[in-house]
Motif scaffolding. Structure first.
Motif, mmCIF file in Angstrom:
data_model
loop_
_atom_site.group_PDB
_atom_site.id
_atom_site.type_symbol
_atom_site.label_atom_id
_atom_site.label_comp_id
_atom_site.label_asym_id
_atom_site.label_seq_id
_atom_site.Cartn_x
_atom_site.Cartn_y
_atom_site.Cartn_z
ATOM 1 N N GLU A 1 70.415 3.066 16.155
ATOM 2 C CA GLU A 1 70.614 2.195 17.099
ATOM 3 C C GLU A 1 71.767 2.493 18.036
ATOM 4 O O GLU A 1 72.482 3.462 17.599
ATOM 5 N N GLY A 2 71.847 1.869 19.062
ATOM 6 C CA GLY A 2 72.816 2.171 20.156
ATOM 7 C C GLY A 2 72.777 3.764 20.623
ATOM 8 O O GLY A 2 71.764 4.119 20.608
ATOM 9 N N LYS A 3 73.967 4.370 20.722
ATOM 10 C CA LYS A 3 74.020 5.714 20.917
ATOM 11 C C LYS A 3 73.383 6.678 19.904
ATOM 12 O O LYS A 3 73.052 7.938 20.263
ATOM 13 N N LYS A 4 73.019 6.363 18.926
ATOM 14 C CA LYS A 4 72.493 7.162 17.901
ATOM 15 C C LYS A 4 70.827 7.085 17.810
ATOM 16 O O LYS A 4 70.362 7.699 16.996
ATOM 17 N N ALA A 5 70.428 6.314 18.653
ATOM 18 C CA ALA A 5 68.982 6.001 18.769
ATOM 19 C C ALA A 5 68.178 6.962 19.160
ATOM 20 O O ALA A 5 68.745 7.815 20.193
ATOM 21 N N ARG A 6 67.327 7.779 18.319
ATOM 22 C CA ARG A 6 66.547 8.917 18.912
ATOM 23 C C ARG A 6 65.069 8.746 18.878
ATOM 24 O O ARG A 6 64.577 7.932 18.213
ATOM 25 N N VAL A 7 64.481 9.527 20.027
ATOM 26 C CA VAL A 7 62.965 9.558 19.939
ATOM 27 C C VAL A 7 62.556 10.596 18.896
ATOM 28 O O VAL A 7 63.221 11.768 19.043
ATOM 29 N N MET A 8 61.684 10.536 18.014
ATOM 30 C CA MET A 8 61.498 11.330 17.149
ATOM 31 C C MET A 8 62.463 12.103 16.499
ATOM 32 O O MET A 8 62.416 13.310 16.473
ATOM 33 N N ALA A 9 63.754 11.395 16.154
ATOM 34 C CA ALA A 9 64.871 12.082 15.532
ATOM 35 C C ALA A 9 65.210 13.043 16.402
ATOM 36 O O ALA A 9 65.903 14.018 15.969
ATOM 37 N N THR A 10 65.301 13.017 17.524
ATOM 38 C CA THR A 10 65.439 14.293 18.601
ATOM 39 C C THR A 10 66.339 14.185 19.892
ATOM 40 O O THR A 10 67.336 14.781 20.081
ATOM 41 N N ILE A 11 65.832 13.136 20.673
ATOM 42 C CA ILE A 11 66.434 12.964 21.878
ATOM 43 C C ILE A 11 67.061 11.499 22.229
ATOM 44 O O ILE A 11 66.276 10.659 21.578
ATOM 45 N N GLY A 12 68.100 11.153 22.707
ATOM 46 C CA GLY A 12 68.544 9.748 23.052
ATOM 47 C C GLY A 12 68.189 9.290 24.461
ATOM 48 O O GLY A 12 68.815 8.308 24.723
ATOM 49 N N VAL A 13 67.747 10.077 25.334
ATOM 50 C CA VAL A 13 67.318 9.512 26.647
ATOM 51 C C VAL A 13 65.850 9.627 26.677
ATOM 52 O O VAL A 13 65.079 10.699 26.158
ATOM 53 N N THR A 14 65.346 8.731 27.491
ATOM 54 C CA THR A 14 63.894 8.487 27.547
ATOM 55 C C THR A 14 63.301 9.002 28.961
ATOM 56 O O THR A 14 62.012 8.914 29.477
ATOM 57 N N ARG A 15 64.268 9.197 29.969
ATOM 58 C CA ARG A 15 63.752 9.488 31.440
ATOM 59 C C ARG A 15 64.658 10.382 31.880
ATOM 60 O O ARG A 15 66.072 10.742 31.303
ATOM 61 N N GLY A 16 64.171 11.527 32.662
ATOM 62 C CA GLY A 16 64.816 12.722 33.298
ATOM 63 C C GLY A 16 64.128 13.546 33.704
ATOM 64 O O GLY A 16 62.762 13.746 33.950
ATOM 65 N N LEU A 17 64.442 14.897 33.825
ATOM 66 C CA LEU A 17 63.763 15.951 34.517
ATOM 67 C C LEU A 17 63.931 17.006 33.443
ATOM 68 O O LEU A 17 64.809 17.259 32.795
ATOM 69 N N ASP B 1 62.785 19.415 30.027
ATOM 70 C CA ASP B 1 62.451 19.236 28.574
ATOM 71 C C ASP B 1 61.045 19.335 28.229
ATOM 72 O O ASP B 1 60.383 18.810 27.218
ATOM 73 N N HIS B 2 60.406 20.152 29.168
ATOM 74 C CA HIS B 2 58.952 20.454 28.872
ATOM 75 C C HIS B 2 58.486 21.167 27.616
ATOM 76 O O HIS B 2 57.451 21.140 26.888
ATOM 77 N N ASP B 3 59.569 21.934 27.010
ATOM 78 C CA ASP B 3 59.295 22.814 25.842
ATOM 79 C C ASP B 3 60.046 22.279 24.455
ATOM 80 O O ASP B 3 60.129 22.847 23.623
ATOM 81 N N LEU B 4 60.445 20.870 24.689
ATOM 82 C CA LEU B 4 61.168 20.503 23.445
ATOM 83 C C LEU B 4 60.389 19.779 22.640
ATOM 84 O O LEU B 4 59.147 19.197 22.758
ATOM 85 N N LYS B 5 60.506 20.376 21.287
ATOM 86 C CA LYS B 5 59.603 19.964 20.250
ATOM 87 C C LYS B 5 60.509 19.323 18.955
ATOM 88 O O LYS B 5 61.821 19.374 19.069
ATOM 89 N N VAL B 6 59.914 18.486 18.199
ATOM 90 C CA VAL B 6 60.530 18.118 16.882
ATOM 91 C C VAL B 6 60.954 19.068 16.169
ATOM 92 O O VAL B 6 60.355 20.117 16.044
ATOM 93 N N HIS B 7 62.249 19.196 15.487
ATOM 94 C CA HIS B 7 62.758 20.448 14.709
ATOM 95 C C HIS B 7 61.738 20.643 13.682
ATOM 96 O O HIS B 7 61.225 19.808 13.022
ATOM 97 N N ASP B 8 61.288 21.989 13.617
ATOM 98 C CA ASP B 8 60.415 22.707 12.770
ATOM 99 C C ASP B 8 59.243 22.129 12.749
ATOM 100 O O ASP B 8 58.643 21.989 11.781
ATOM 101 N N SER B 9 58.700 22.061 13.972
ATOM 102 C CA SER B 9 57.355 21.403 14.061
ATOM 103 C C SER B 9 56.643 21.774 15.375
ATOM 104 O O SER B 9 57.312 22.478 16.178
#
Length: 385
Positions: free
Chosen positions: A247-263, A265-273
């Motif tokens: 929650e708050g600044k510690k909230a993450r999408v798939m335990a990876t990233i804390g922002v949901t809009r932007g430019l 990140d096309h190669d960003l993956k969940v760690h070790d997957s």
């Protein structure tokens, strides 16, 4: 992190441009966007410039030749607008009979908003297509402001923020896009396309991580169609890691990233997957409009743009108080007074180094993040300096 203030001009409609880009997982996307997004915006605006010019009462400085002392951050737009659908003039062979043809009345404001939205999409697509050839790393948030025909258009994709301070009043000009604020959009996408979760995540949200010993018991949860909470019986699928965790600044999408809009990140993956996160990240900005001509603005009325490094530790009210205290004490003829005000905000957010680290007012922890700030004056109705 990249900041940009445009200083190009040609014959046509005057347009002022400012932007902030806050990079993560590398600086590549932020650098590319800071150099090229303005060109995508200009290209999109050029398609509608004739519509805007011919249907609006423009200030004398907006048409034809630029007067002397044109602000250094102005851009002018040229090129005839074209209706890409091919609709001809009334009475032309390509015009359908009136009884079979109706056309929506589109406000000019919506054309500009659409141009900004399209430019962000095109910029993100260019980063995707060229990321390998030019080694464009990571992603970035993007906060863009254009001043066009007496209106401010603030486009935000990410967690930077823009506010206007007018006579001490605070007017929010953006929203932050985080896993918490976009929970329902993310959950709905995961519900509709469960394969994006890689059989490792659940789209449902629980107050805490579900444990195996709680199988068959009831626990509070919420889905994409819920703003409140309800009880459900815990099943095997509920033991998967939640799509949104923290929650708050510690909230993450798939335990990876804390922002949901932007430019980027096309190669960003969940760690070790091999689970890509990009499908959940949108490049679409929210665009808010402020009509400068509706208000009288004094020399201390400003638009503030800043990355999350400032807003993490200072509230809108604290920033407004700092500005209203600082600017009146500056020489009104000092051309650097707004730059000094921006520097003052940075120092307030960073704080003072003490025995227990960097501290700001009330002994709170200072910002440890990058901080970029614009303080832009709103002067004389439809003129920005």
């Amino acid at each position: 992190m990249q900041a940009k203030e445009d200083n190009q001009e040609s014959e046509g409609v005057s347009c002022h441009y400012w932007s902030l880009f806050d990079g993560h997982a590398g600086s590549g996307a932020a650098v590319v966007a800071s150099r090229l997004l303005q060109h995508h915006i200009t290209e999109q605006l050029q398609d509608i410039v004739e519509i805007l010019k011919n249907s609006a009462v423009l200030p004398p400085t907006c048409l034809g030749e630029e007067p002397e002392n044109t602000p250094a951050n102005s851009r002018t737009l040229t090129r005839a607008a074209s209706l890409r659908g091919g609709v001809g003039a009334p009475g032309s062979p390509s015009t359908p009979p009136t009884r079979f043809f109706t056309e929506k009345k589109i406000p000019h404001e919506c054309l500009v908003i659409g141009a900004l939205e399209s430019a962000f999409k095109e910029m993100d697509l260019q980063i995707e297509q060229e990321r390998n050839a030019y080694n464009i790393s990571g992603g970035c948030t993007a906060l863009v402001v254009i001043c066009l025909l007496g209106k401010l258009y603030v486009a935000n994709a990410g967690d930077s923020r823009a506010i206007i301070i007018r006579s001490g009043e605070i007017i929010p000009m953006s929203s932050e896009f985080t896993p918490e604020t976009e929970r329902q959009r993310l959950q709905y996408l995961a519900f509709m396309q469960p394969h994006l979760l890689g059989n490792e995540f659940t789209h449902l949200e629980f107050p805490r991580r579900v444990q195996r010993k709680e199988l068959g018991k009831k626990m509070l949860y919420r889905d994409f169609n819920m703003t409140g909470w309800a009880y459900k019986t815990i099943e095997d699928d509920d033991l998967k890691f939640p799509l949104i965790y923290g929650e708050g600044k510690k909230a993450r999408v798939m335990a990876t990233i804390g922002v949901t809009r932007g430019l980027g990140d096309h190669d960003l993956k969940v760690h070790d997957s091999n689970i890509y996160i990009k499908p959940f990240l949108s490049s679409a900005p929210e665009v808010r409009v402020y009509d400068l001509s509706k208000y009288e603005h004094g020399a201390d009325d400003v638009l503030i743009l800043a990355t999350d490094g400032l807003w993490d530790v200072l509230s809108n009210e604290e920033v407004a108080e700092a500005i209203t205290q600082f600017l009146p004490n500056c020489d009104p003829d000092d051309p650097h007074r707004y730059t000094l005000a921006a520097q003052d905000l940075v120092m307030r957010a960073r704080g003072v180094l003490k025995d227990r680290g960097w501290r700001i007012s009330n002994d709170r922890l200072g910002s440890g993040d990058d901080i970029s700030v614009y303080v832009i004056p709103l002067i004389h109705g439809n003129k920005l300096s």
